[in-house]
Write an enzyme that holds these catalytic residues in place. Sequence first.
Site, PDB file in Angstrom:
ATOM      1  N   GLU A  35      83.080 -29.601  26.252  1.00 18.44           N
ATOM      2  CA  GLU A  35      82.458 -28.316  25.912  1.00 18.44           C
ATOM      3  C   GLU A  35      82.015 -27.574  27.164  1.00 18.44           C
ATOM      4  O   GLU A  35      82.100 -26.342  27.225  1.00 18.44           O
ATOM      5  CB  GLU A  35      81.274 -28.542  24.964  1.00 18.44           C
ATOM      6  CG  GLU A  35      81.606 -29.323  23.696  1.00 18.44           C
ATOM      7  CD  GLU A  35      82.835 -28.810  22.956  1.00 18.44           C
ATOM      8  OE1 GLU A  35      83.125 -27.603  23.029  1.00 18.44           O
ATOM      9  OE2 GLU A  35      83.505 -29.627  22.310  1.00 18.44           O
ATOM     10  N   TYR A  58      95.385 -29.646  22.220  1.00 21.30           N
ATOM     11  CA  TYR A  58      94.586 -30.384  23.191  1.00 21.30           C
ATOM     12  C   TYR A  58      95.469 -31.317  24.014  1.00 21.30           C
ATOM     13  O   TYR A  58      95.496 -31.245  25.243  1.00 21.30           O
ATOM     14  CB  TYR A  58      93.528 -31.230  22.465  1.00 21.30           C
ATOM     15  CG  TYR A  58      92.507 -30.489  21.662  1.00 21.30           C
ATOM     16  CD1 TYR A  58      91.165 -30.504  22.037  1.00 21.30           C
ATOM     17  CD2 TYR A  58      92.842 -29.804  20.501  1.00 21.30           C
ATOM     18  CE1 TYR A  58      90.187 -29.852  21.293  1.00 21.30           C
ATOM     19  CE2 TYR A  58      91.881 -29.152  19.751  1.00 21.30           C
ATOM     20  CZ  TYR A  58      90.557 -29.175  20.147  1.00 21.30           C
ATOM     21  OH  TYR A  58      89.601 -28.527  19.404  1.00 21.30           O
TER      22      TYR A  58
END
Length: 593
Positions: free
Chosen positions: A292, A372
């Site tokens: 994050e 991802y």
Amino acid sequence: MTTPEAKDVRSFARPQVARVTHVDLDLTADFDAKIMRGSAAMDVLAAPGASEIVLDTLGLDITKVTDGAGRELPWVLGNEDKELGAPLTVQLKGAKRIVVEYASKPGARSLQWLPPSLTAGKQKPYLFSQGQAINNRSWIPTQDSPGIRQTWTARIVVPDGLTAVMSGEKLTPKGEPTTDGKRAFRFRMDHPVPPYLIAIGVGDLAFRELGPRTGVYTEPSMMDRAASELVDTEKMVKAAEGLYGPYRWGRYDLLVLPPSFPLGGMENPTLTFLTPTFITGDGANVSLVAHELAHSWSGNLVTNATWPDGWLNEGFTTYFENRIMEALYGAPRARIEADLSWDGMQADIKEEGGPQADATKLYGQPGGQLEYFKGATFLRTIETIVGRERWDAYLRSYFDRHAFQPQTTAGFLADIRANLIKGDKGLEAKLELDKWAYAAGLPSNAVHIKSEALARVDEQTAAFVKGGPASAIKASAWTTQEWLRFLNNLPRQLSTAQLDDLDRTFKLSDSTNSYVRSAWLELAIANRYEPALPSLEAFLKSVGRGLFIRPLYAGLMRQGDWGQPIARKMLAEAKSSYHPTIVAGLERIVNGS
């Protein structure tokens, strides 16, 4: 945003005609009615001769639209699409600022209103938002497209005794009393951001500093565990800056939410939202925080222009996350996590129909873990071919060149050709850029990082499968990642005796590590292992993170007459604790639609 591939088909907005540049929110959180009520005032940049602006809405009750001086403007709400919502078209009549008065509906797709019983403290209610990808239009009428970046401010009124936090600078950390006995909190975001990154949390929140510019918000009873797990946050920020340039958002705080939060984390600027399931007491899952944080460069600073370009966020960030983990915790741990990503990529390619399937392409497939894993493998392959020093210098310059701007896949490829390849035809051929971005499957040059530690786990896995006892498995020092390699690589068909042996030896059904427990429960479901059902029921009723619970419901549904009644019963009993987006996805799984 003028090229054909930059058109966002998931937004009704027409930014070439008129676009929102700034939003001022003035909203009250009504916990009794479960709605946000108030106004959104927007600054508008219109092309010469433009007569109207189109906004995105989803289930909003619009009561009035005016210009900045309070004069009413004509408006019409178009037909509702279940996924995209409805266009709100406002006649500008020369206005450069419009004000929409409105209320969200109960059940708004971005918002989850939790009763006290679903919080850690059990005394006060809780509210949080989840905007990505196109959910914020359910509580903010604006042009909800990642390419239409906007600055914003907010005044949020909440019941006394609750604290509001948002993804922007906190102007009134303790709030201001209102005339009706509530508290108003004010926030500001001076950098233009995509609208999905406007986020809010309201609850019984405490705060603890982690470093000079880092800290954690969470419920008081969760604070000690959360702060302990996040102790390296300030070091992570410094490590990230050492790789790819300065952190440009001021503070980096984190909000640890109740377990119904649907994601692992959400990279909201200045305030990452985190699931409590990452807390295991040993820091084994802080790669989630690194991920994050990395979004502060890839995603928040340079943002995918449309959702088919989403790999520019998630692929870059997964690669960057791994580099942060290497910088802080060493190459062996980074190799473990990169090797597991390769496993995940291979499993996803298989699940999507194999390497020829269109769904395995990077560009054009919004959502899914391949963004991802395949995206990170792409960047790791470039690093291996050109060398780390040259690659890092390029990436740092890339973030500088495109800071606070949207980016398309075509734009990235043009940039890397101009600033890294520079006409070197041999290098161009080695990199196979277009294959990576636009073709199905994996190009032949894909780099697989292998972990020696996971290879040792594989040896023990093979010994157990051949009939060895669980007691012979040397797992006392295993990390979460090593457990995942072991559990996920076990055959989906094991004997009851083998499953009994595993559970009895390692107490997997009682694990407090959500990563390990969910992987064990997937294996148990595949084997219709009924002794694990009480653990499954408790888990599904206490965790709302989609990464963990979607595979469990899907696994139950694959088990036909045995598993499908269990899935339907569990969803009926647990869905009140799940986020609306998770409920919608699970209902599709369970109902077969």
